[in-house]
Every structure is written in C-alpha cells, then in structure tokens.
Scaffold this motif. Structure first.
Motif, PDB file in Angstrom:
ATOM      1  N   ILE A  19       0.840  -1.196   0.000  1.00 18.64           N
ATOM      2  CA  ILE A  19       0.000   0.000   0.000  1.00 18.64           C
ATOM      3  C   ILE A  19       0.878   1.250   0.000  1.00 18.64           C
ATOM      4  N   ALA A  20       0.299   2.335  -0.451  1.00 13.21           N
ATOM      5  CA  ALA A  20       1.022   3.603  -0.529  1.00 13.21           C
ATOM      6  C   ALA A  20       1.252   4.171   0.867  1.00 13.21           C
ATOM      7  N   SER A  21       2.404   4.817   1.041  1.00 16.01           N
ATOM      8  CA  SER A  21       2.712   5.486   2.295  1.00 16.01           C
ATOM      9  C   SER A  21       3.301   6.855   1.963  1.00 16.01           C
ATOM     10  N   THR A  22       3.899   7.486   2.956  1.00 17.85           N
ATOM     11  CA  THR A  22       4.473   8.824   2.745  1.00 17.85           C
ATOM     12  C   THR A  22       5.861   8.898   3.368  1.00 17.85           C
ATOM     13  N   LYS A  23       6.604   9.898   2.945  1.00 23.66           N
ATOM     14  CA  LYS A  23       7.925  10.137   3.526  1.00 23.66           C
ATOM     15  C   LYS A  23       7.799  10.407   5.024  1.00 23.66           C
ATOM     16  N   GLU A  24       6.761  11.115   5.414  1.00 25.87           N
ATOM     17  CA  GLU A  24       6.569  11.448   6.826  1.00 25.87           C
ATOM     18  C   GLU A  24       6.345  10.184   7.656  1.00 25.87           C
ATOM     19  N   ASP A  25       5.550   9.241   7.118  1.00 26.66           N
ATOM     20  CA  ASP A  25       5.325   7.978   7.828  1.00 26.66           C
ATOM     21  C   ASP A  25       6.637   7.226   8.025  1.00 26.66           C
ATOM     22  N   MET A  26       7.429   7.174   6.964  1.00 30.73           N
ATOM     23  CA  MET A  26       8.690   6.448   7.021  1.00 30.73           C
ATOM     24  C   MET A  26       9.614   7.048   8.071  1.00 30.73           C
ATOM     25  N   VAL A  27       9.769   8.357   8.050  1.00 31.62           N
ATOM     26  CA  VAL A  27      10.672   9.027   8.985  1.00 31.62           C
ATOM     27  C   VAL A  27      10.166   8.881  10.417  1.00 31.62           C
ATOM     28  N   ASN A  28       8.848   8.996  10.611  1.00 33.01           N
ATOM     29  CA  ASN A  28       8.279   8.854  11.959  1.00 33.01           C
ATOM     30  C   ASN A  28       8.478   7.445  12.504  1.00 33.01           C
ATOM     31  N   ASP A  29       8.341   6.443  11.638  1.00 32.78           N
ATOM     32  CA  ASP A  29       8.515   5.059  12.082  1.00 32.78           C
ATOM     33  C   ASP A  29       9.925   4.796  12.591  1.00 32.78           C
ATOM     34  N   PHE A  30      10.901   5.532  12.063  1.00 36.04           N
ATOM     35  CA  PHE A  30      12.292   5.299  12.458  1.00 36.04           C
ATOM     36  C   PHE A  30      12.880   6.453  13.261  1.00 36.04           C
ATOM     37  N   LEU A  57      18.830   8.323   4.589  1.00 36.20           N
ATOM     38  CA  LEU A  57      18.760   7.433   3.442  1.00 36.20           C
ATOM     39  C   LEU A  57      17.324   6.999   3.174  1.00 36.20           C
ATOM     40  N   ILE A  58      16.605   6.656   4.234  1.00 43.46           N
ATOM     41  CA  ILE A  58      15.203   6.254   4.080  1.00 43.46           C
ATOM     42  C   ILE A  58      14.385   7.400   3.480  1.00 43.46           C
ATOM     43  N   SER A  59      14.668   8.604   3.909  1.00 51.58           N
ATOM     44  CA  SER A  59      13.903   9.756   3.425  1.00 51.58           C
ATOM     45  C   SER A  59      14.131   9.993   1.936  1.00 51.58           C
ATOM     46  N   ARG A  60      15.203   9.418   1.391  1.00 52.48           N
ATOM     47  CA  ARG A  60      15.515   9.621  -0.020  1.00 52.48           C
ATOM     48  C   ARG A  60      14.949   8.504  -0.906  1.00 52.48           C
ATOM     49  N   PHE A  61      14.220   7.567  -0.319  1.00 52.58           N
ATOM     50  CA  PHE A  61      13.583   6.521  -1.122  1.00 52.58           C
ATOM     51  C   PHE A  61      12.659   7.167  -2.152  1.00 52.58           C
ATOM     52  N   GLU A  62      12.766   6.749  -3.392  1.00 49.62           N
ATOM     53  CA  GLU A  62      11.850   7.245  -4.417  1.00 49.62           C
ATOM     54  C   GLU A  62      10.474   6.619  -4.262  1.00 49.62           C
TER      55      GLU A  62
END
Length: 448
Positions: free
Chosen positions: A291-302, A312-317
């Motif tokens: 499912i689709a997510s967002t950069k904010e979700d990714m950064v918050n999770d880590f 590096l995670i924040s730079r995921f395309e």
C-alpha cells in the motif's frame, strides 16, 4: 505393465505433470525434471501473460546456493552471472553474510548492553561450517549471495525448453477424477487433464485452497504484525549517506521495534534496502499487501535511529509499505496427486533470508523423487514422501523467521538489546539453516 508380441515389456506411459506457476519455484522444479523428460512431460501454467517476478533484491544462504547447483549446474551458472556479494574492495568481509550492528543507541540497563551506540558492531556473521561451503569456494561465490529477482528469473527462463509454458492460465478449479488423474479448469474456459499437479503459485496459491478445502481455512496467510519499506538506491546515494564500507557491504541494523537491512545487488550498482517495523496489535485491513505510504510515515517510524539511516530512508523514491505474511500451519503439503511446493506450502517472512532458498531445496528433493517414479500410480506415494521429509524443516523455518524478526527488533524473549546474548542467538539461528545436508534428506525420502 503391458507387453508386446515378443514378450518384451511395454515402456511405461509418460507421466503428464502440470506445474502451476512460473516463478522461481516452478522454474526450479521444471529444470530439475529435464533429465527425466523421457518419462515426465512437464507443462507450466502461468496466470500472467509472460514470465515475470515482482520485488527487488533477494538473498540466498549457502544451503540454497548448494541446492541450485545440485538441481542443475546451468542454474548455478545463470545465478553466477548476476550474483552480488560484499564489495571486493573489502576482502576481510568476503565471507561475511551480514554485519549486525546497533541501529540506535541502546537503552538497556544490563551491563553488556549499556552504552552501546548506533553503528556499534554486534558481529560479522561469517560463512557456513562443516565443510558445506566448499562448493561456494569452488564456484567463486561469496557467502553473501544476493541477486535481483528479475535477472535471476530471466536466466532460468532461458533454460526452459520452448513450448513448456502456457500463459494467461489462471487456475479456478481442480477436480480429482475417479479413473485417476486430475482435471484443471482455467479462467479462460480451457480444461486440461494431468496425471499430477504441483502448485508453485506462491503465498496466495489457488492450488492450496483447492488441496486443503475446508480445512484450508486454518492454513491461510497470516499477517505477522510487521511491514517494510523497500527500495533500490543507487550506490552513489548510499555511499554519500552511509560511507563507503557500510554502503558496499551487507549491514543489518537492529533496533527497538524494527531493523534495517542493506546490501548491494546488480554488481554493486544499486543497494537494496528493507526497513522493517514491528507494531503491537497491528492489523492489515487492506486486501492489497503493498500500500502507498508517505515520507513522513517512514521518517516517523524510524524516529530515534541513526541520523544517516533516516536520511537514506527519506531519499527513497518509492514510499510503498509491504505487509509481511507467512503460512504457519499443520496441514499436509499434498492431497492425492496434487502437491504444493515453495511459498504455496510454507511461505515465511524475509526476516531470516531463508524463504526463497526453501523452494530450491524443495525442487531438488521433489524433482529427484519424481524422476524415480515408474508411472503415474506412484505420484501420491512420491508426494507423501516429499511431505514427510520437507514439512518439518520448512515449517520450522517459518518459526525461526518469526523469531528473527523479534530478535532483530530487540523483542527477543530473554535477549532484548543485550550484546552478550544477541551474538550467540544470531549465530545459532543461521547455522541451523545453512548447515543442512540436503542429499541425506533425499536418501531418506527414497528409502520411504
């Protein structure tokens, strides 16, 4: 068996085998059966319009690489063309499968874990023992064996004889015939009768649903409470963010309620990264497992992890979120003349890096058992023997992979983030998978 006029026995009737699914598992089995093509006619039925693999990088342990070579030297040759290990710039890490590190500062109060910082090394997990790594050394394949799924599939496809596969064949029904054999019905209306069927159609297997019937409701994929962000990052981006050594060699950063694994693929052109999160009482309500997510979700999770890892995670395309499912159950892997192989029987999470390798172990055992069958009357016996020798190991891999996810997230019971307890647990878990005598398994099955 019949006879001709001069009393010589008639040659046995060829066994007509239907393989459902043309992914890595289905192709491995089909290639393993090529030496027996005189008496086993294999047809692959693939639902897609062409052979294709989803996903990015996939890792294989030494046990899986040995299995490839045992099925067919041609498989190993194709694998070697694209396999990527740790960077040759770091020869001391050549036999390292992964370098386990703290992904964030330790919060423990135990003496051995207190004061551990992000990036601190837990252990270099090195190659297999008991002499089982000799084949890798002989073939020049490093312990860390990673490959892009699509590249590997392309190599296997080239080995399949023309006319073996039929495409656009989505299975909708299996019927066991009283006179023997199995009737398959596909969504396009075509029906086919085969002597036996092997379902290699993955974790969402239609074959499994039909083999298990009502009991199969107890053996459906289960969400494990984990999900991952996955991406292929250009090497230059990873080096800029992590530094040369960490970017070009496999790292597994473990932390509180998650872990991040990175390793090179495509001969180092890209770094495959999986950032995994565990959450209590998490449910996956979407029928789509990606499912689709967002950069904010990714950064918050880590949040709280090492700053360059977060960068590096924040730079995921791609920002997709992949739900983790597995297939822990007590059902047999066959019914009558229908058998399940690979993920259709025993899908596991990727936490141990062992799931894909189980399909190649399966294919080695089953192709050899089928090759020894004299006629179609022995198919059920073959499938029963396969189930007897493969079921326990593959279900135990699922359990071990679940545990690996917990330990990698500092949730291992009695282990937590304790440095002195992490290393022996990591070593023992992987050794159990790798140091496995597959040939002995086949001998045991043939005795049955």
């Amino acid at each position: 068996m019949g006879s001709i006029a001069n009393g010589d026995p008639l040659p046995p009737k060829p066994i007509n085998l239907a393989v459902i699914g043309g992914g890595l598992a289905g192709l491995a089995l089909t290639l393993g059966l090529l030496p027996h093509s005189q008496h086993i006619k294999t047809t692959i039925y693939e639902s897609a319009p062409a052979f294709a693999e989803i996903g990015v990088g996939v890792a294989f342990g030494p046990n899986a690489v040995r299995a490839m070579g045992m099925i067919s030297p041609a498989i190993l040759k194709g694998f070697k063309k694209h396999v990527t290990g740790n960077s040759p710039d770091y020869p001391a890490l050549e036999d390292v499968w992964a370098s386990f590190r703290y992904g964030m500062d330790s919060k423990t109060e135990t003496e051995s874990g207190k004061g551990k910082k992000y990036g601190d090394l837990i252990c270099h997990l090195r190659g297999t023992e008991k002499g089982l790594g000799e084949m890798l050394e002989r073939e020049g394949i490093s312990t860390r064996s990673c490959i892009h799924r699509a590249r590997f599939l392309d190599e296997l496809v080239q080995l399949v004889p023309e006319g073996t596969a039929q495409f656009g064949k989505r299975l909708v029904e299996i019927e066991e015939l009283e006179e023997g054999g199995v009737k398959l019905r596909f969504a396009d209306g075509e029906t086919v009768v085969a002597d036996g069927v092997v379902g290699c159609d993955g974790i969402k297997s239609m074959t499994r649903e039909m083999v298990f019937g009502e009991e199969g409701k107890k053996a459906r994929p289960q969400f494990t409470g984990e999900y991952a962000y996955r991406a292929l990052v250009p090497e230059a981006v990873a080096v800029e963010t992590l530094g040369d050594e960490l970017a070009k060699n496999c790292q597994l950063y473990i932390g509180y309620r998650g872990y991040i694994m990175s390793y090179p693929v495509e001969h180092g052109k890209f770094i495959n990264i999986a950032a995994v999160i565990q959450k209590d009482n998490l449910e996956w309500d979407d029928d789509n497992w990606i499912i689709a997510s967002t950069k904010e979700d990714m950064v918050n999770d880590f949040e709280g992890w090492g700053s360059n890892i977060i960068e590096l995670i924040s730079r995921f395309e791609t920002k997709d979120k992949w739900g983790f499912y597995d297939l822990l159950h007590e059902q047999k892997y066959y019914r009558g003349n229908v058998c399940l192989l690979g993920d259709s029987a025993h899908a596991s999470t990727p936490n141990l890096g062992a799931g894909a390798g189980m399909a190649f172990e399966d294919a080695y055992v089953l192709s050899n058992l089928l090759g020894a069958a004299r006629d179609a009357q022995e198919l059920e016996k073959v499938f029963k023997c396969f189930n007897e020798v493969r079921r326990e190991r593959t279900q135990d891999v699922i359990k071990a992979s679940r545990k690996a996810g917990k330990v990698n997230s500092f949730l291992g019971e009695g282990i937590g983030d304790d440095f002195d307890k992490l290393r022996p647990d990591i070593e023992a878990r992987y050794r159990w998978v790798w140091d496995f005598d597959l040939e002995a398994t086949l001998v045991e099955a043939k005795k049955m």
